[in-house]
Design an enzyme around this catalytic site. Structure first.
Site, PDB file in Angstrom:
ATOM      1  N   LYS A   1     -19.316   4.289  39.528  1.00  0.00           N
ATOM      2  CA  LYS A   1     -19.758   4.774  38.213  1.00  0.00           C
ATOM      3  C   LYS A   1     -21.221   5.207  38.311  1.00  0.00           C
ATOM      4  O   LYS A   1     -22.032   4.539  38.974  1.00  0.00           O
ATOM      5  CB  LYS A   1     -19.593   3.644  37.194  1.00  0.00           C
ATOM      6  CG  LYS A   1     -20.118   3.945  35.800  1.00  0.00           C
ATOM      7  CD  LYS A   1     -19.228   4.903  35.044  1.00  0.00           C
ATOM      8  CE  LYS A   1     -19.862   5.287  33.691  1.00  0.00           C
ATOM      9  NZ  LYS A   1     -19.192   6.437  33.069  1.00  0.00           N
ATOM     10  N   ASN A  30     -13.996  12.039  25.804  1.00  0.00           N
ATOM     11  CA  ASN A  30     -14.733  10.770  25.911  1.00  0.00           C
ATOM     12  C   ASN A  30     -16.184  10.965  25.534  1.00  0.00           C
ATOM     13  O   ASN A  30     -16.773  12.016  25.762  1.00  0.00           O
ATOM     14  CB  ASN A  30     -14.564  10.155  27.314  1.00  0.00           C
ATOM     15  CG  ASN A  30     -15.704  10.504  28.254  1.00  0.00           C
ATOM     16  OD1 ASN A  30     -16.777   9.889  28.222  1.00  0.00           O
ATOM     17  ND2 ASN A  30     -15.491  11.525  29.086  1.00  0.00           N
ATOM     18  N   LEU A  52     -22.615   7.484  29.569  1.00  0.00           N
ATOM     19  CA  LEU A  52     -23.162   6.834  30.769  1.00  0.00           C
ATOM     20  C   LEU A  52     -23.564   5.361  30.605  1.00  0.00           C
ATOM     21  O   LEU A  52     -24.707   4.991  30.910  1.00  0.00           O
ATOM     22  CB  LEU A  52     -24.370   7.642  31.284  1.00  0.00           C
ATOM     23  CG  LEU A  52     -24.025   9.045  31.780  1.00  0.00           C
ATOM     24  CD1 LEU A  52     -25.286   9.871  32.012  1.00  0.00           C
ATOM     25  CD2 LEU A  52     -23.195   8.994  33.052  1.00  0.00           C
ATOM     26  N   ASN A  95     -25.224  13.334  39.567  1.00  0.00           N
ATOM     27  CA  ASN A  95     -24.649  13.773  38.297  1.00  0.00           C
ATOM     28  C   ASN A  95     -25.742  14.400  37.437  1.00  0.00           C
ATOM     29  O   ASN A  95     -26.558  13.691  36.853  1.00  0.00           O
ATOM     30  CB  ASN A  95     -24.018  12.546  37.616  1.00  0.00           C
ATOM     31  CG  ASN A  95     -23.502  12.848  36.221  1.00  0.00           C
ATOM     32  OD1 ASN A  95     -23.476  13.994  35.791  1.00  0.00           O
ATOM     33  ND2 ASN A  95     -23.091  11.806  35.511  1.00  0.00           N
ATOM     34  N   CYS A 134     -23.378  15.484  32.826  1.00  0.00           N
ATOM     35  CA  CYS A 134     -22.625  14.784  31.780  1.00  0.00           C
ATOM     36  C   CYS A 134     -22.982  15.363  30.399  1.00  0.00           C
ATOM     37  O   CYS A 134     -24.152  15.401  30.041  1.00  0.00           O
ATOM     38  CB  CYS A 134     -22.950  13.295  31.814  1.00  0.00           C
ATOM     39  SG  CYS A 134     -22.147  12.386  30.496  1.00  0.00           S
ATOM     40  N   GLY A 186      -8.588  17.984  36.088  1.00  0.00           N
ATOM     41  CA  GLY A 186      -7.170  18.142  35.786  1.00  0.00           C
ATOM     42  C   GLY A 186      -6.231  18.082  36.964  1.00  0.00           C
ATOM     43  O   GLY A 186      -5.126  18.630  36.891  1.00  0.00           O
ATOM     44  N   GLY A 208      -8.945  11.928  38.114  1.00  0.00           N
ATOM     45  CA  GLY A 208      -9.482  11.227  36.946  1.00  0.00           C
ATOM     46  C   GLY A 208      -8.459  10.976  35.860  1.00  0.00           C
ATOM     47  O   GLY A 208      -7.640  10.044  35.933  1.00  0.00           O
TER      48      GLY A 208
HETATM   49  C1  LIG Z   1     -13.911   8.106  30.680  1.00  0.00           C
HETATM   50  C2  LIG Z   1     -14.649   9.030  31.603  1.00  0.00           C
HETATM   51  C3  LIG Z   1     -15.863   8.618  32.161  1.00  0.00           C
HETATM   52  C4  LIG Z   1     -16.556   9.473  33.023  1.00  0.00           C
HETATM   53  N1  LIG Z   1     -17.747   9.058  33.577  1.00  0.00           N
HETATM   54  C5  LIG Z   1     -18.419   9.877  34.422  1.00  0.00           C
HETATM   55  C6  LIG Z   1     -19.630   9.454  35.037  1.00  0.00           C
HETATM   56  O1  LIG Z   1     -20.139   8.341  34.835  1.00  0.00           O
HETATM   57  N2  LIG Z   1     -20.252  10.321  35.893  1.00  0.00           N
HETATM   58  C7  LIG Z   1     -19.733  11.569  36.192  1.00  0.00           C
HETATM   59  O2  LIG Z   1     -20.332  12.308  36.988  1.00  0.00           O
HETATM   60  N3  LIG Z   1     -18.570  11.980  35.631  1.00  0.00           N
HETATM   61  C8  LIG Z   1     -17.914  11.173  34.763  1.00  0.00           C
HETATM   62  N4  LIG Z   1     -16.731  11.597  34.208  1.00  0.00           N
HETATM   63  C9  LIG Z   1     -16.174  12.935  34.560  1.00  0.00           C
HETATM   64  C10 LIG Z   1     -15.102  12.809  35.649  1.00  0.00           C
HETATM   65  O3  LIG Z   1     -15.655  12.307  36.841  1.00  0.00           O
HETATM   66  C11 LIG Z   1     -14.426  14.165  35.945  1.00  0.00           C
HETATM   67  O4  LIG Z   1     -15.386  15.044  36.475  1.00  0.00           O
HETATM   68  C12 LIG Z   1     -13.778  14.807  34.718  1.00  0.00           C
HETATM   69  O5  LIG Z   1     -13.125  13.828  33.934  1.00  0.00           O
HETATM   70  C13 LIG Z   1     -12.784  15.924  35.103  1.00  0.00           C
HETATM   71  O6  LIG Z   1     -11.740  15.431  35.903  1.00  0.00           O
HETATM   72  P1  LIG Z   1     -10.281  15.003  35.287  1.00  0.00           P
HETATM   73  O7  LIG Z   1      -9.832  16.151  34.416  1.00  0.00           O
HETATM   74  O8  LIG Z   1      -9.416  14.790  36.474  1.00  0.00           O
HETATM   75  O9  LIG Z   1     -10.515  13.766  34.506  1.00  0.00           O
HETATM   76  C14 LIG Z   1     -16.028  10.759  33.329  1.00  0.00           C
HETATM   77  C15 LIG Z   1     -14.797  11.165  32.754  1.00  0.00           C
HETATM   78  C16 LIG Z   1     -14.103  10.316  31.906  1.00  0.00           C
HETATM   79  C17 LIG Z   1     -12.791  10.774  31.336  1.00  0.00           C
END
Ligand SMILES: Cc1cc2nc3c(=O)[nH]c(=O)nc-3n(C[C@H](O)[C@H](O)[C@H](O)COP(=O)(O)O)c2cc1C
Length: 304
Positions: free
Chosen positions: A40, A64, A68, A118, A121, A239, A260
């Site tokens: 994280k 969401n 952070l 990162n 966000c 996705g 994710g």
């Molecule tokens: C609940 C949640 C928490 C996330 N926390 C972070 C984070 O702390 N740092 C980060 O770089 N991305 C974070 N992301 C983004 C994911 O790493 C990812 O880039 C994004 O969800 C797209 O991928 P997915 O469609 O497969 O979920 C978060 C996404 C979700 C849904």
């Protein structure tokens, strides 16, 4: 470009499963096909993030507004010291300045095989300024990645936002980074309760993820590969829910794939089965395509 030594080239997406005891447990119950675990995003100090509800699934897309949440760096370091898993770690960082990022990278450098930076966000707490909005531009982005490059020899992923001018930022940071991460959540968006009129998420706005955003992230991978693909590797995060998506992302230029939102609602056993089947599926498709390795199809698309 320094390559991340991981196989299969599959990780969790940061923020999903992203806790060290979770990696240890999944490994204990049979997880094989996750090449590395992304922790994280950790920052300069403890941060609570938004209070619940911070996640909303509308049936098509996840939204969401975590903003952070992260633990004290001291506590995270204790967890890293105690980590007993074999899954190698990629450490994700956020910050408010280039110095914050560099300090965090130096502090945790010895615990990971690489770093994910990162600067993408889209979520923040009401009243808080969007730190990432401030970081995800060409000038600030270069400042952060240059500072990080100055303090680590390990591979660095610069995770960019689909919401910003990612091609310009990618070009500007390419000489300092090993990979570009495409991308983070999209938006943020807003849904309100029709009866009360209040936002559904406590943080009001939330970043969108899941199946629905994949076409946008695919376009991002495509454009970044066209712009800087000969200088850096590309990490796809958006996705991915089946093996075919990995093949398509690879054809567009990605070489690492992050999982994710598709894990939403899966229990531990289902999560392990998902990862293990996902890579088997990729190998089967490669066989069908008569390719020996996924490397043979990276960038081999017909969209110019
Ligand atoms: C609940 C949640 C928490 C996330 N926390 C972070 C984070 O702390 N740092 C980060 O770089 N991305 C974070 N992301 C983004 C994911 O790493 C990812 O880039 C994004 O969800 C797209 O991928 P997915 O469609 O497969 O979920 C978060 C996404 C979700 C849904």
């Amino acid at each position: 470009m320094k390559k991340l030594p991981i196989f299969p080239p599959i990780t969790n997406a940061c923020g999903i499963l992203s806790y060290l005891p979770v990696f240890e447990y999944l490994e204990e119950i049979g997880l094989k096909n996750m090449g590395a675990g992304v922790s994280k995003s950790s920052g300069p100090m403890e941060k609570l993030g938004n209070i619940n509800p911070t996640v909303y699934w509308n049936g098509n897309v996840l939204m969401n507004s975590f903003a952070l949440p992260s633990m004290e760096p001291e506590d995270f370091e204790k967890e890293l010291e105690q980590y007993g898993g074999k899954i190698p770690l990629i450490l994700s960082h956020y910050g408010n300045s280039p110095e914050d990022y560099a300090r965090s990278v130096v502090r945790f450098d010895k615990y990971g095989i690489g770093h994910e930076i990162n600067i993408s966000c889209p979520n923040f707490e009401p009243g808080e300024k969007s730190v990432m909005k401030a970081m995800c531009n060409t000038e600030k982005g270069v400042g952060v990645i240059k500072a990080v490059r100055g303090v680590t020899d390990k591979p660095v992923i610069t995770k960019l936002s689909p919401n910003e001018d990612y091609v310009a930022i990618a070009k500007a940071v390419a000489q300092y980074t090993d990979y570009i991460g495409c991308g983070n959540t999209i938006g943020p968006g807003l849904e309100i309760d029709p009866y009360s009129g209040y936002p559904i998420l406590t943080g009001k706005f939330g970043g969108l993820s899941g199946d629905a955003i994949r076409p946008i992230t695919m376009k991002m991978v495509h454009e970044i590969y066209q712009a800087v693909g000969d200088e850096v590797g590309i990490v796809a995060s958006g996705g991915i829910s089946k093996s075919e998506h990995i093949i398509s992302y690879a054809r567009l230029g990605a070489s690492i794939f992050q999982i994710g939102t598709v894990l939403r609602g899966k229990n531990s056993k289902e999560t392990v089965e998902f990862f293990n089947d996902l890579w088997d599926g990729v190998e089967n498709i490669l066989k069908e395509l008569k390719k020996k390795s996924i490397n043979e199809i990276i960038g081999e698309n017909h969209v110019k």
